[in-house]
Design an enzyme around this catalytic site. Structure first.
Site, mmCIF file in Angstrom:
data_model
loop_
_atom_site.group_PDB
_atom_site.id
_atom_site.type_symbol
_atom_site.label_atom_id
_atom_site.label_comp_id
_atom_site.label_asym_id
_atom_site.label_seq_id
_atom_site.Cartn_x
_atom_site.Cartn_y
_atom_site.Cartn_z
ATOM 1 C CE LYS A 11 -1.129 7.638 7.234
ATOM 2 N NZ LYS A 11 -1.231 6.335 7.949
ATOM 3 C CE1 TYR A 51 0.504 8.132 12.918
ATOM 4 C CE2 TYR A 51 2.426 8.758 11.627
ATOM 5 C CZ TYR A 51 1.078 8.460 11.708
ATOM 6 O OH TYR A 51 0.295 8.460 10.580
ATOM 7 C CG ASN A 114 -3.069 3.508 6.288
ATOM 8 O OD1 ASN A 114 -2.340 4.507 6.280
ATOM 9 N ND2 ASN A 114 -3.635 3.046 7.388
ATOM 10 C CG HIS A 117 -3.302 10.904 10.417
ATOM 11 N ND1 HIS A 117 -3.239 10.030 11.468
ATOM 12 C CD2 HIS A 117 -3.720 12.097 10.938
ATOM 13 C CE1 HIS A 117 -3.592 10.664 12.581
ATOM 14 N NE2 HIS A 117 -3.880 11.923 12.288
ATOM 15 C CD GLU A 128 -3.827 13.991 15.169
ATOM 16 O OE1 GLU A 128 -4.558 14.109 14.151
ATOM 17 O OE2 GLU A 128 -3.652 12.915 15.761
HETATM 18 P P1 IDP Z 1 -5.602 4.873 11.937
HETATM 19 O O1 IDP Z 1 -4.598 5.607 11.046
HETATM 20 O O2 IDP Z 1 -6.652 4.163 11.129
HETATM 21 O O3 IDP Z 1 -6.186 5.761 13.019
HETATM 22 P P2 IDP Z 1 -3.851 3.626 13.954
HETATM 23 O O4 IDP Z 1 -4.134 2.343 14.672
HETATM 24 O O5 IDP Z 1 -3.927 4.903 14.750
HETATM 25 O O6 IDP Z 1 -4.800 3.685 12.670
HETATM 26 O O7 IDP Z 1 -2.388 3.490 13.343
HETATM 27 C C1 IDP Z 1 -1.680 4.586 12.855
HETATM 28 C C2 IDP Z 1 -1.002 4.201 11.569
HETATM 29 O O8 IDP Z 1 -0.020 3.202 11.840
HETATM 30 C C3 IDP Z 1 -1.899 3.549 10.514
HETATM 31 O O9 IDP Z 1 -2.630 4.470 9.730
HETATM 32 C C4 IDP Z 1 -0.904 2.777 9.683
HETATM 33 O O10 IDP Z 1 -0.203 3.634 8.756
HETATM 34 C C5 IDP Z 1 0.081 2.293 10.746
HETATM 35 N N1 IDP Z 1 -0.259 0.947 11.232
HETATM 36 C C6 IDP Z 1 -1.313 0.602 12.017
HETATM 37 N N2 IDP Z 1 -1.306 -0.718 12.283
HETATM 38 C C7 IDP Z 1 -0.206 -1.216 11.645
HETATM 39 C C8 IDP Z 1 0.362 -2.534 11.543
HETATM 40 O O11 IDP Z 1 -0.151 -3.528 12.098
HETATM 41 N N3 IDP Z 1 1.495 -2.646 10.784
HETATM 42 C C9 IDP Z 1 2.092 -1.574 10.162
HETATM 43 N N4 IDP Z 1 1.587 -0.328 10.258
HETATM 44 C C10 IDP Z 1 0.460 -0.146 10.974
#
Ligand code: IDP
Length: 140
Positions: A11, A51, A114, A117, A128
């Site tokens: 990312k 997304y 984070n 992905h 994907e």
């Molecule tokens: P994952 O990437 O661990 O599978 P997901 O729940 O699918 O997690 O969420 C997709 C992405 O959305 C996350 O990797 C993160 O970048 C973002 N995200 C998830 N939860 C939050 C939140 O509570 N606040 C802001 N961004 C979030």
């Protein structure tokens, strides 16, 4: 255990900090092989399409803003049980909850920024991968 494929994104928070190599090394050390890779700057449409399942979540707009804030590296990873193997080395979504030694624990900035992905199922991995790669761009 079968050799399978998964889809990964390094990312914008990671490309900004020049961590493409560091992330890739952690993926490779976990037993995953990079069989396709390209660096690109996502358009808003690409980010929103990718997304789309999160469209109703409160962070959707900010997430798309973040994912278009700089370059990303999209990759196809291959290995035994690749989806789970990748999810394990990525760590929990929120780096505060991620286990030591995982990419997100060691490198991520926040729950949004984070670092990586990774697909959450074989079915989504196939969708994907096809979103970003033509079959001939994947060299196993
Ligand atoms: P994952 O990437 O661990 O599978 P997901 O729940 O699918 O997690 O969420 C997709 C992405 O959305 C996350 O990797 C993160 O970048 C973002 N995200 C998830 N939860 C939050 C939140 O509570 N606040 C802001 N961004 C979030």
């Amino acid at each position: 255990m079968a050799v399978t494929r998964t889809f990964s994104i390094i990312k914008p928070d990671a490309t900004r900090r020049n961590l493409t190599g560091a992330v890739t090394k952690m993926l490779e050390d976990a037993g995953l092989r990079v069989v396709a890779s390209k660096r690109l700057h996502l358009t808003r449409d690409q980010a929103e399409g990718f997304y789309a399942v999160h469209r109703e979540r409160p962070f959707f707009g900010e997430l798309c803003e973040f994912m278009t804030s700089g370059p990303v590296v999209v990759q196809v990873l291959e290995g035994e049980d690749a989806v789970k193997r990748n999810r394990d080395i990525m760590g929990a979504t929120n780096p505060k909850d991620a286990a030591p030694g995982t990419i997100r624990k060691e490198l991520a900035e926040s729950i949004e920024a984070n670092t990586v992905h990774g697909s959450d199922s074989d079915e989504n991995a196939a969708i994907e991968i096809a979103y970003f790669f033509k079959p001939e761009e994947i060299v196993g």
